[in-house]
Design an enzyme around this catalytic site. Structure first.
Site, mmCIF file in Angstrom:
data_model
loop_
_atom_site.group_PDB
_atom_site.id
_atom_site.type_symbol
_atom_site.label_atom_id
_atom_site.label_comp_id
_atom_site.label_asym_id
_atom_site.label_seq_id
_atom_site.Cartn_x
_atom_site.Cartn_y
_atom_site.Cartn_z
ATOM 1 N N HIS A 214 80.253 23.458 50.441
ATOM 2 C CA HIS A 214 79.592 24.183 51.518
ATOM 3 C C HIS A 214 79.033 23.175 52.509
ATOM 4 O O HIS A 214 78.571 22.109 52.102
ATOM 5 C CB HIS A 214 78.444 25.047 50.962
ATOM 6 C CG HIS A 214 78.009 26.103 51.915
ATOM 7 N ND1 HIS A 214 77.097 25.853 52.917
ATOM 8 C CD2 HIS A 214 78.391 27.393 52.045
ATOM 9 C CE1 HIS A 214 76.929 26.964 53.613
ATOM 10 N NE2 HIS A 214 77.702 27.908 53.122
ATOM 11 N N ASP B 123 81.579 32.671 47.864
ATOM 12 C CA ASP B 123 82.890 33.302 47.711
ATOM 13 C C ASP B 123 83.488 33.136 46.319
ATOM 14 O O ASP B 123 84.479 33.783 45.999
ATOM 15 C CB ASP B 123 83.865 32.723 48.761
ATOM 16 C CG ASP B 123 83.496 33.173 50.148
ATOM 17 O OD1 ASP B 123 83.226 34.372 50.309
ATOM 18 O OD2 ASP B 123 83.446 32.335 51.061
#
Ligand code: ACO
Length: 428
Positions: free
Chosen positions: A307, A364
Protein backbone atom coordinates in the site's frame (compact mmCIF):
# COMPACT_ATOMS: atom_id res chain seq x y z
CA UNK A 1 7.18 32.50 15.36
CA UNK A 2 6.18 29.76 12.94
CA UNK A 3 8.80 27.27 11.78
CA UNK A 4 10.48 27.80 8.39
CA UNK A 5 12.22 25.48 5.96
CA UNK A 6 15.15 26.74 3.91
CA UNK A 7 16.12 25.55 0.43
CA UNK A 8 19.55 26.41 -0.98
CA UNK A 9 19.90 26.15 -4.76
CA UNK A 10 22.38 27.80 -7.15
CA UNK A 11 23.84 29.95 -4.40
CA UNK A 12 20.46 31.37 -3.42
CA UNK A 13 18.38 30.68 -0.36
CA UNK A 14 14.58 30.38 -0.25
CA UNK A 15 12.39 30.19 2.83
CA UNK A 16 9.08 28.37 3.14
CA UNK A 17 6.45 28.02 5.84
CA UNK A 18 6.24 24.71 7.66
CA UNK A 19 2.61 23.71 8.21
CA UNK A 20 1.29 21.31 10.81
CA UNK A 21 -2.01 19.44 10.50
CA UNK A 22 -4.40 18.69 13.37
CA UNK A 23 -2.78 15.27 13.87
CA UNK A 24 0.70 16.88 13.84
CA UNK A 25 1.58 15.90 10.27
CA UNK A 26 4.16 18.29 8.86
CA UNK A 27 4.56 19.75 5.41
CA UNK A 28 6.57 22.43 3.68
CA UNK A 29 4.41 24.91 1.79
CA UNK A 30 6.16 25.30 -1.58
CA UNK A 31 3.30 27.09 -3.35
CA UNK A 32 5.57 30.05 -4.17
CA UNK A 33 8.66 28.02 -5.08
CA UNK A 34 8.39 28.37 -8.86
CA UNK A 35 7.25 31.99 -8.72
CA UNK A 36 10.25 32.92 -6.57
CA UNK A 37 12.95 30.67 -8.03
CA UNK A 38 11.76 29.24 -11.37
CA UNK A 39 12.38 25.79 -9.88
CA UNK A 40 9.81 23.00 -9.55
CA UNK A 41 9.84 19.80 -7.48
CA UNK A 42 9.76 16.28 -8.95
CA UNK A 43 7.55 13.65 -7.30
CA UNK A 44 6.15 11.11 -9.79
CA UNK A 45 3.22 9.28 -8.21
CA UNK A 46 2.87 12.18 -5.71
CA UNK A 47 4.12 10.04 -2.80
CA UNK A 48 5.49 13.16 -1.05
CA UNK A 49 3.06 15.75 -2.27
CA UNK A 50 0.16 17.24 -0.33
CA UNK A 51 -2.40 18.30 -2.91
CA UNK A 52 -5.01 19.82 -0.61
CA UNK A 53 -6.15 20.57 2.94
CA UNK A 54 -8.88 18.19 4.03
CA UNK A 55 -10.91 17.53 7.16
CA UNK A 56 -12.62 14.34 5.95
CA UNK A 57 -10.34 11.36 6.58
CA UNK A 58 -7.09 10.89 8.46
CA UNK A 59 -4.67 8.04 7.72
CA UNK A 60 -1.48 7.30 9.65
CA UNK A 61 0.17 4.62 7.54
CA UNK A 62 2.98 3.89 9.99
CA UNK A 63 0.62 3.22 12.87
CA UNK A 64 -2.22 1.66 10.86
CA UNK A 65 -4.71 4.37 11.87
CA UNK A 66 -7.75 5.36 9.82
CA UNK A 67 -10.37 7.84 11.03
CA UNK A 68 -13.47 9.27 9.36
CA UNK A 69 -14.06 12.83 10.61
CA UNK A 70 -12.10 11.94 13.74
CA UNK A 71 -13.89 8.65 14.48
CA UNK A 72 -11.62 5.55 14.43
CA UNK A 73 -12.57 3.10 11.69
CA UNK A 74 -12.84 0.28 14.23
CA UNK A 75 -15.64 2.14 16.05
CA UNK A 76 -17.46 3.22 12.91
CA UNK A 77 -17.25 -0.33 11.54
CA UNK A 78 -18.59 -1.82 14.76
CA UNK A 79 -21.39 0.66 15.45
CA UNK A 80 -22.58 2.44 12.29
CA UNK A 81 -24.63 1.55 9.24
CA UNK A 82 -23.34 2.54 5.80
CA UNK A 83 -26.04 5.22 5.55
CA UNK A 84 -24.92 6.75 8.84
CA UNK A 85 -21.28 6.59 7.72
CA UNK A 86 -22.13 8.26 4.40
CA UNK A 87 -23.87 11.08 6.30
CA UNK A 88 -20.86 11.50 8.59
CA UNK A 89 -18.44 11.67 5.68
CA UNK A 90 -20.61 14.09 3.69
CA UNK A 91 -21.58 16.47 6.47
CA UNK A 92 -18.80 16.06 9.05
CA UNK A 93 -21.04 15.08 11.99
CA UNK A 94 -22.96 12.00 13.04
CA UNK A 95 -26.66 12.43 12.22
CA UNK A 96 -29.26 12.63 14.99
CA UNK A 97 -32.24 10.25 14.54
CA UNK A 98 -34.30 12.86 12.69
CA UNK A 99 -31.45 13.77 10.32
CA UNK A 100 -30.78 10.11 9.60
CA UNK A 101 -34.49 9.48 8.88
CA UNK A 102 -34.57 12.40 6.46
CA UNK A 103 -31.37 11.26 4.75
CA UNK A 104 -32.64 7.66 4.43
CA UNK A 105 -35.95 8.95 3.03
CA UNK A 106 -34.07 10.88 0.36
CA UNK A 107 -32.06 7.78 -0.57
CA UNK A 108 -35.32 5.86 -0.99
CA UNK A 109 -36.91 8.64 -3.00
CA UNK A 110 -34.01 8.67 -5.49
CA UNK A 111 -33.61 4.91 -5.88
CA UNK A 112 -35.70 4.45 -9.10
CA UNK A 113 -34.18 5.32 -12.46
CA UNK A 114 -35.99 7.34 -15.11
CA UNK A 115 -37.68 4.85 -17.50
CA UNK A 116 -35.76 6.22 -20.50
CA UNK A 117 -32.55 5.69 -18.57
CA UNK A 118 -33.45 2.05 -18.03
CA UNK A 119 -33.62 1.52 -21.80
CA UNK A 120 -29.96 2.47 -22.15
CA UNK A 121 -28.88 -0.69 -20.35
CA UNK A 122 -30.01 -2.83 -23.28
CA UNK A 123 -27.60 -0.91 -25.56
CA UNK A 124 -24.56 -2.39 -23.81
CA UNK A 125 -23.13 -5.69 -25.09
CA UNK A 126 -23.79 -8.62 -22.74
CA UNK A 127 -20.09 -8.90 -21.88
CA UNK A 128 -19.65 -5.18 -21.14
CA UNK A 129 -17.61 -4.69 -17.95
CA UNK A 130 -19.89 -3.36 -15.18
CA UNK A 131 -17.35 -0.63 -14.33
CA UNK A 132 -17.66 0.73 -17.89
CA UNK A 133 -21.45 0.64 -17.58
CA UNK A 134 -21.34 2.35 -14.19
CA UNK A 135 -19.07 5.13 -15.35
CA UNK A 136 -21.15 5.76 -18.51
CA UNK A 137 -24.49 5.59 -16.71
CA UNK A 138 -23.42 8.00 -13.96
CA UNK A 139 -22.68 10.60 -16.62
CA UNK A 140 -25.95 9.77 -18.31
CA UNK A 141 -27.98 10.30 -15.12
CA UNK A 142 -27.05 13.97 -15.20
CA UNK A 143 -28.60 14.26 -18.69
CA UNK A 144 -31.93 13.21 -17.19
CA UNK A 145 -31.54 15.65 -14.30
CA UNK A 146 -30.10 18.78 -15.95
CA UNK A 147 -30.63 20.68 -12.69
CA UNK A 148 -27.75 18.72 -11.12
CA UNK A 149 -25.21 20.08 -13.59
CA UNK A 150 -25.01 23.27 -11.55
CA UNK A 151 -24.62 21.91 -8.05
CA UNK A 152 -23.93 24.33 -5.26
CA UNK A 153 -21.95 22.77 -2.43
CA UNK A 154 -24.28 23.65 0.41
CA UNK A 155 -28.00 23.73 1.12
CA UNK A 156 -30.97 21.82 -0.12
CA UNK A 157 -29.76 21.49 -3.71
CA UNK A 158 -26.49 19.84 -2.67
CA UNK A 159 -28.29 17.54 -0.21
CA UNK A 160 -30.64 16.43 -2.95
CA UNK A 161 -27.88 15.82 -5.50
CA UNK A 162 -25.61 13.97 -3.07
CA UNK A 163 -28.38 11.60 -2.01
CA UNK A 164 -29.46 11.16 -5.63
CA UNK A 165 -25.95 9.98 -6.54
CA UNK A 166 -25.58 7.76 -3.47
CA UNK A 167 -28.86 6.12 -4.25
CA UNK A 168 -28.65 5.84 -8.03
CA UNK A 169 -25.17 4.27 -7.95
CA UNK A 170 -26.71 1.29 -6.19
CA UNK A 171 -29.61 0.94 -8.63
CA UNK A 172 -27.36 1.33 -11.69
CA UNK A 173 -24.94 -1.29 -10.34
CA UNK A 174 -27.68 -3.83 -9.67
CA UNK A 175 -29.33 -3.20 -13.06
CA UNK A 176 -25.95 -3.58 -14.83
CA UNK A 177 -25.54 -6.98 -13.22
CA UNK A 178 -29.10 -8.12 -14.07
CA UNK A 179 -28.74 -7.07 -17.71
CA UNK A 180 -25.35 -8.78 -18.10
CA UNK A 181 -26.79 -11.94 -16.54
CA UNK A 182 -29.71 -11.83 -19.00
CA UNK A 183 -32.18 -11.43 -16.14
CA UNK A 184 -35.07 -8.97 -15.81
CA UNK A 185 -34.38 -5.95 -13.64
CA UNK A 186 -35.86 -5.66 -10.15
CA UNK A 187 -37.14 -2.22 -9.29
CA UNK A 188 -36.14 -0.82 -5.89
CA UNK A 189 -38.36 -1.59 -2.93
CA UNK A 190 -38.83 1.48 -0.70
CA UNK A 191 -39.49 -0.70 2.34
CA UNK A 192 -35.95 -2.05 2.39
CA UNK A 193 -32.75 -0.67 3.90
CA UNK A 194 -29.93 0.68 1.71
CA UNK A 195 -28.10 -2.65 1.61
CA UNK A 196 -31.28 -4.76 1.68
CA UNK A 197 -32.59 -2.90 -1.34
CA UNK A 198 -29.36 -3.48 -3.25
CA UNK A 199 -29.46 -7.21 -2.47
CA UNK A 200 -33.11 -7.34 -3.55
CA UNK A 201 -32.36 -5.58 -6.86
CA UNK A 202 -29.45 -7.99 -7.44
CA UNK A 203 -31.00 -11.28 -6.44
CA UNK A 204 -34.82 -11.27 -6.31
CA UNK A 205 -36.53 -13.30 -8.98
CA UNK A 206 -40.01 -12.63 -10.43
CA UNK A 207 -41.38 -15.55 -8.41
CA UNK A 208 -39.16 -15.33 -5.39
CA UNK A 209 -38.34 -12.22 -3.39
CA UNK A 210 -34.74 -12.36 -2.07
CA UNK A 211 -34.79 -12.74 1.67
CA UNK A 212 -32.22 -10.46 3.25
CA UNK A 213 -30.39 -12.28 6.03
CA UNK A 214 -29.19 -10.02 8.87
CA UNK A 215 -25.71 -11.59 8.60
CA UNK A 216 -25.43 -10.70 4.91
CA UNK A 217 -26.94 -7.26 5.46
CA UNK A 218 -24.40 -6.52 8.20
CA UNK A 219 -21.47 -7.87 6.16
CA UNK A 220 -22.44 -5.69 3.20
CA UNK A 221 -22.79 -2.63 5.44
CA UNK A 222 -19.35 -3.32 6.85
CA UNK A 223 -17.80 -3.79 3.40
CA UNK A 224 -19.23 -0.44 2.23
CA UNK A 225 -18.23 1.37 5.45
CA UNK A 226 -14.62 0.21 5.11
CA UNK A 227 -14.49 1.56 1.56
CA UNK A 228 -16.30 4.85 2.21
CA UNK A 229 -13.26 7.12 2.05
CA UNK A 230 -9.49 6.91 2.10
CA UNK A 231 -8.10 10.43 1.67
CA UNK A 232 -6.17 11.31 -1.50
CA UNK A 233 -6.01 7.89 -3.19
CA UNK A 234 -5.89 7.53 -7.00
CA UNK A 235 -9.64 7.70 -7.66
CA UNK A 236 -10.38 10.46 -5.13
CA UNK A 237 -7.51 12.53 -6.49
CA UNK A 238 -8.98 11.95 -9.96
CA UNK A 239 -12.37 13.25 -8.78
CA UNK A 240 -10.62 16.32 -7.37
CA UNK A 241 -8.48 16.91 -10.48
CA UNK A 242 -11.51 16.67 -12.78
CA UNK A 243 -13.65 18.72 -10.38
CA UNK A 244 -10.96 21.41 -10.20
CA UNK A 245 -11.81 22.39 -13.79
CA UNK A 246 -15.32 23.01 -12.34
CA UNK A 247 -16.64 19.93 -14.13
CA UNK A 248 -19.93 18.86 -12.54
CA UNK A 249 -20.17 16.32 -9.73
CA UNK A 250 -21.44 13.53 -11.99
CA UNK A 251 -18.67 13.72 -14.58
CA UNK A 252 -16.04 14.11 -11.86
CA UNK A 253 -17.28 10.96 -10.15
CA UNK A 254 -17.63 9.10 -13.41
CA UNK A 255 -13.89 9.75 -13.93
CA UNK A 256 -13.25 8.50 -10.38
CA UNK A 257 -14.98 5.22 -11.27
CA UNK A 258 -12.58 4.77 -14.21
CA UNK A 259 -9.55 5.44 -12.00
CA UNK A 260 -10.81 2.92 -9.46
CA UNK A 261 -11.15 0.24 -12.12
CA UNK A 262 -7.39 -0.42 -12.47
CA UNK A 263 -5.91 -3.55 -10.85
CA UNK A 264 -3.45 -1.51 -8.77
CA UNK A 265 -6.39 0.26 -7.12
CA UNK A 266 -10.01 -0.94 -6.76
CA UNK A 267 -9.59 -3.59 -9.43
CA UNK A 268 -7.26 -5.38 -7.01
CA UNK A 269 -10.19 -7.07 -5.25
CA UNK A 270 -11.01 -8.96 -8.47
CA UNK A 271 -7.34 -9.59 -9.25
CA UNK A 272 -6.81 -11.08 -5.77
CA UNK A 273 -9.56 -13.64 -6.30
CA UNK A 274 -8.22 -14.59 -9.73
CA UNK A 275 -4.75 -14.97 -8.24
CA UNK A 276 -6.02 -17.15 -5.36
CA UNK A 277 -7.97 -19.32 -7.83
CA UNK A 278 -4.87 -19.65 -9.97
CA UNK A 279 -2.73 -20.64 -6.98
CA UNK A 280 -5.34 -23.20 -5.89
CA UNK A 281 -5.80 -24.73 -9.34
CA UNK A 282 -2.18 -24.72 -10.48
CA UNK A 283 -0.97 -27.14 -7.81
CA UNK A 284 2.28 -25.14 -7.69
CA UNK A 285 3.88 -24.41 -4.31
CA UNK A 286 3.37 -20.92 -2.84
CA UNK A 287 7.13 -20.40 -3.06
CA UNK A 288 6.75 -20.30 -6.87
CA UNK A 289 4.44 -17.25 -6.62
CA UNK A 290 6.60 -15.53 -4.04
CA UNK A 291 9.67 -15.91 -6.27
CA UNK A 292 7.72 -14.59 -9.25
CA UNK A 293 6.61 -11.54 -7.24
CA UNK A 294 10.22 -10.83 -6.23
CA UNK A 295 11.60 -11.16 -9.77
CA UNK A 296 12.13 -7.65 -11.18
CA UNK A 297 11.89 -9.01 -14.75
CA UNK A 298 8.47 -10.48 -14.08
CA UNK A 299 5.48 -8.09 -14.05
CA UNK A 300 3.64 -10.40 -11.61
CA UNK A 301 2.75 -8.85 -8.25
CA UNK A 302 1.08 -10.43 -5.28
CA UNK A 303 -2.29 -8.75 -5.52
CA UNK A 304 -3.76 -7.54 -2.24
CA UNK A 305 -0.33 -6.83 -0.75
CA UNK A 306 1.37 -3.49 -0.32
CA UNK A 307 0.00 0.00 0.00
CA UNK A 308 1.27 3.46 -0.77
CA UNK A 309 0.39 4.73 2.69
CA UNK A 310 0.12 1.76 5.09
CA UNK A 311 3.59 0.53 5.97
CA UNK A 312 2.63 -1.54 8.99
CA UNK A 313 -0.86 -2.93 8.56
CA UNK A 314 -4.07 -1.86 6.89
CA UNK A 315 -6.69 -1.66 9.65
CA UNK A 316 -9.44 -2.38 7.11
CA UNK A 317 -7.81 -5.71 6.22
CA UNK A 318 -7.82 -6.77 9.90
CA UNK A 319 -11.53 -5.95 10.27
CA UNK A 320 -12.40 -7.73 7.02
CA UNK A 321 -10.43 -10.85 7.92
CA UNK A 322 -12.33 -11.11 11.19
CA UNK A 323 -15.64 -10.50 9.40
CA UNK A 324 -14.88 -13.22 6.82
CA UNK A 325 -14.48 -15.75 9.64
CA UNK A 326 -17.72 -14.61 11.30
CA UNK A 327 -19.77 -14.69 8.10
CA UNK A 328 -18.45 -18.06 7.00
CA UNK A 329 -19.27 -19.49 10.41
CA UNK A 330 -22.75 -17.93 10.55
CA UNK A 331 -23.61 -19.06 7.01
CA UNK A 332 -21.84 -22.39 7.39
CA UNK A 333 -19.58 -21.79 4.40
CA UNK A 334 -16.33 -23.61 3.77
CA UNK A 335 -14.29 -21.71 1.17
CA UNK A 336 -10.93 -23.18 0.28
CA UNK A 337 -9.84 -19.86 -1.23
CA UNK A 338 -9.76 -18.54 2.34
CA UNK A 339 -7.37 -21.37 3.24
CA UNK A 340 -5.12 -20.38 0.32
CA UNK A 341 -5.28 -16.72 1.41
CA UNK A 342 -4.43 -17.50 5.04
CA UNK A 343 -1.51 -19.70 4.00
CA UNK A 344 -0.21 -17.05 1.59
CA UNK A 345 -0.44 -14.34 4.25
CA UNK A 346 1.45 -16.53 6.70
CA UNK A 347 4.25 -17.13 4.18
CA UNK A 348 4.54 -13.47 3.32
CA UNK A 349 4.64 -12.22 6.88
CA UNK A 350 7.76 -14.36 7.38
CA UNK A 351 9.51 -13.51 4.11
CA UNK A 352 12.40 -11.02 4.19
CA UNK A 353 11.54 -9.46 0.81
CA UNK A 354 8.04 -8.54 1.99
CA UNK A 355 9.10 -7.65 5.54
CA UNK A 356 11.84 -5.29 4.36
CA UNK A 357 9.43 -3.53 2.00
CA UNK A 358 6.60 -3.33 4.55
CA UNK A 359 4.21 -5.27 2.34
CA UNK A 360 1.14 -6.40 4.28
CA UNK A 361 -2.36 -7.45 3.21
CA UNK A 362 -4.39 -4.44 2.11
CA UNK A 363 -8.17 -3.92 2.12
CA UNK A 364 -8.54 -5.86 -1.12
CA UNK A 365 -6.93 -9.05 0.14
CA UNK A 366 -9.91 -10.22 2.18
CA UNK A 367 -12.71 -8.14 0.67
CA UNK A 368 -13.22 -10.49 -2.29
CA UNK A 369 -13.56 -13.51 0.00
CA UNK A 370 -16.19 -11.65 2.01
CA UNK A 371 -18.12 -10.65 -1.12
CA UNK A 372 -17.96 -14.23 -2.36
CA UNK A 373 -19.33 -15.48 0.97
CA UNK A 374 -22.36 -13.19 0.66
CA UNK A 375 -23.01 -14.24 -2.94
CA UNK A 376 -21.75 -11.22 -4.91
CA UNK A 377 -20.46 -12.30 -8.37
CA UNK A 378 -16.78 -11.67 -9.14
CA UNK A 379 -17.56 -9.28 -12.01
CA UNK A 380 -19.20 -6.94 -9.51
CA UNK A 381 -16.41 -6.68 -6.93
CA UNK A 382 -14.90 -3.41 -8.12
CA UNK A 383 -18.40 -1.99 -8.62
CA UNK A 384 -19.06 -2.78 -4.95
CA UNK A 385 -15.97 -0.78 -4.05
CA UNK A 386 -17.33 2.12 -6.14
CA UNK A 387 -20.68 2.05 -4.31
CA UNK A 388 -18.80 2.19 -1.01
CA UNK A 389 -16.46 4.99 -2.10
CA UNK A 390 -19.28 7.27 -3.27
CA UNK A 391 -19.57 9.32 -0.01
CA UNK A 392 -15.82 9.98 -0.04
CA UNK A 393 -15.81 11.09 -3.67
CA UNK A 394 -18.77 13.43 -3.13
CA UNK A 395 -17.31 14.88 0.09
CA UNK A 396 -13.95 15.51 -1.59
CA UNK A 397 -15.61 17.17 -4.58
CA UNK A 398 -17.60 19.37 -2.18
CA UNK A 399 -14.51 20.25 -0.15
CA UNK A 400 -12.57 21.18 -3.27
CA UNK A 401 -15.30 23.68 -4.13
CA UNK A 402 -15.72 24.92 -0.57
CA UNK A 403 -11.98 25.70 -0.53
CA UNK A 404 -12.22 27.26 -3.97
CA UNK A 405 -9.17 25.26 -4.97
CA UNK A 406 -7.18 26.25 -8.06
CA UNK A 407 -7.38 24.11 -11.18
CA UNK A 408 -4.98 21.13 -10.93
CA UNK A 409 -2.09 21.59 -13.27
CA UNK A 410 1.19 19.84 -12.38
CA UNK A 411 4.44 20.68 -14.16
CA UNK A 412 7.02 18.44 -15.82
CA UNK A 413 10.69 18.25 -16.65
CA UNK A 414 10.97 18.05 -20.42
CA UNK A 415 13.40 15.37 -21.65
CA UNK A 416 12.66 15.44 -25.39
CA UNK A 417 14.51 16.92 -28.37
CA UNK A 418 15.51 20.56 -28.24
CA UNK A 419 14.62 22.83 -31.20
CA UNK A 420 14.87 21.12 -34.64
CA UNK A 421 14.18 22.50 -38.13
CA UNK A 422 11.16 20.98 -39.83
CA UNK A 423 12.09 18.80 -42.86
CA UNK A 424 9.42 18.79 -45.64
CA UNK A 425 7.93 15.37 -46.53
CA UNK A 426 9.58 15.38 -49.98
CA UNK A 427 13.04 15.65 -48.40
CA UNK A 428 12.61 12.91 -45.83
N1 ACO B 1 4.10 -7.75 -4.81
C1 ACO B 1 5.46 -7.75 -4.94
N2 ACO B 1 6.25 -6.66 -4.74
C2 ACO B 1 5.63 -5.52 -4.40
C3 ACO B 1 4.23 -5.44 -4.24
C4 ACO B 1 3.45 -6.62 -4.46
N3 ACO B 1 2.14 -6.59 -4.31
N4 ACO B 1 3.89 -4.18 -3.90
C5 ACO B 1 5.04 -3.49 -3.85
N5 ACO B 1 6.10 -4.29 -4.14
C6 ACO B 1 7.52 -3.94 -4.13
C7 ACO B 1 7.87 -2.98 -5.26
O1 ACO B 1 8.25 -3.69 -6.42
C8 ACO B 1 9.01 -2.20 -4.66
O2 ACO B 1 10.16 -3.02 -4.69
P1 ACO B 1 11.64 -2.35 -4.83
O3 ACO B 1 11.79 -1.45 -3.65
O4 ACO B 1 12.58 -3.51 -4.84
O5 ACO B 1 11.62 -1.60 -6.13
C9 ACO B 1 8.62 -2.07 -3.18
O6 ACO B 1 7.75 -3.18 -2.93
C10 ACO B 1 7.91 -0.78 -2.82
O7 ACO B 1 6.71 -0.69 -3.55
P2 ACO B 1 6.26 0.63 -4.30
O8 ACO B 1 6.42 0.38 -5.75
O9 ACO B 1 6.95 1.84 -3.75
O10 ACO B 1 4.74 0.70 -3.91
P3 ACO B 1 3.75 1.80 -4.45
O11 ACO B 1 3.40 2.67 -3.31
O12 ACO B 1 4.23 2.48 -5.67
O13 ACO B 1 2.52 0.90 -4.90
C11 ACO B 1 0.69 -0.57 -4.67
C12 ACO B 1 1.53 0.53 -4.01
C13 ACO B 1 0.22 -0.08 -6.06
C14 ACO B 1 -0.52 -0.83 -3.81
C15 ACO B 1 1.56 -1.83 -4.81
O14 ACO B 1 1.95 -2.29 -3.53
C16 ACO B 1 0.85 -2.92 -5.57
O15 ACO B 1 0.90 -2.93 -6.80
N6 ACO B 1 0.15 -3.87 -4.86
C17 ACO B 1 -0.63 -4.90 -5.52
C18 ACO B 1 -1.93 -4.32 -6.05
C19 ACO B 1 -2.93 -4.04 -4.94
O16 ACO B 1 -3.16 -4.85 -4.06
N7 ACO B 1 -3.55 -2.84 -5.02
C20 ACO B 1 -4.58 -2.41 -4.05
C21 ACO B 1 -4.05 -1.33 -3.17
S1 ACO B 1 -5.24 -0.86 -1.98
C22 ACO B 1 -6.34 0.09 -2.83
O17 ACO B 1 -6.02 0.74 -3.79
C23 ACO B 1 -7.66 0.10 -2.40
Amino acid sequence: MSEKATLNVGGKSYEFDVITGSENETCIDIQNLRKESGIITMDPGFGNTGSCYSSITYVDGAKGILKYRGYPIEEVAAKASFTETAYLILYGELPNPQELRKFSARLKEHAPLHTNLEHHFSGFPREAPPMAILSAMLNLVSCFHPEVLEVPTTGEEFDRTASLLLSKVRTISAFAYRMAAGKPINHPNPNLSYCGNFLHMMFSDPHQEYEVSPVVDRALNLFLILHADHEQNCSTSTVRVVGSSRANLFSSISAGVCALWGPLHGGANTAVMMMLEDIKNSGRPLRYYLDKAKDKNDPFKLMGFGHRVYKNFDPRALILKEQVHQVQKALNIQDNLLDVALELEEFILKDDYFISRNLYPNVDFYSGILLRAIGIPLKMYTVMFAIGRMPGWIANWKELHDHNQRISRPRQIYTGETTRSFVPLTER
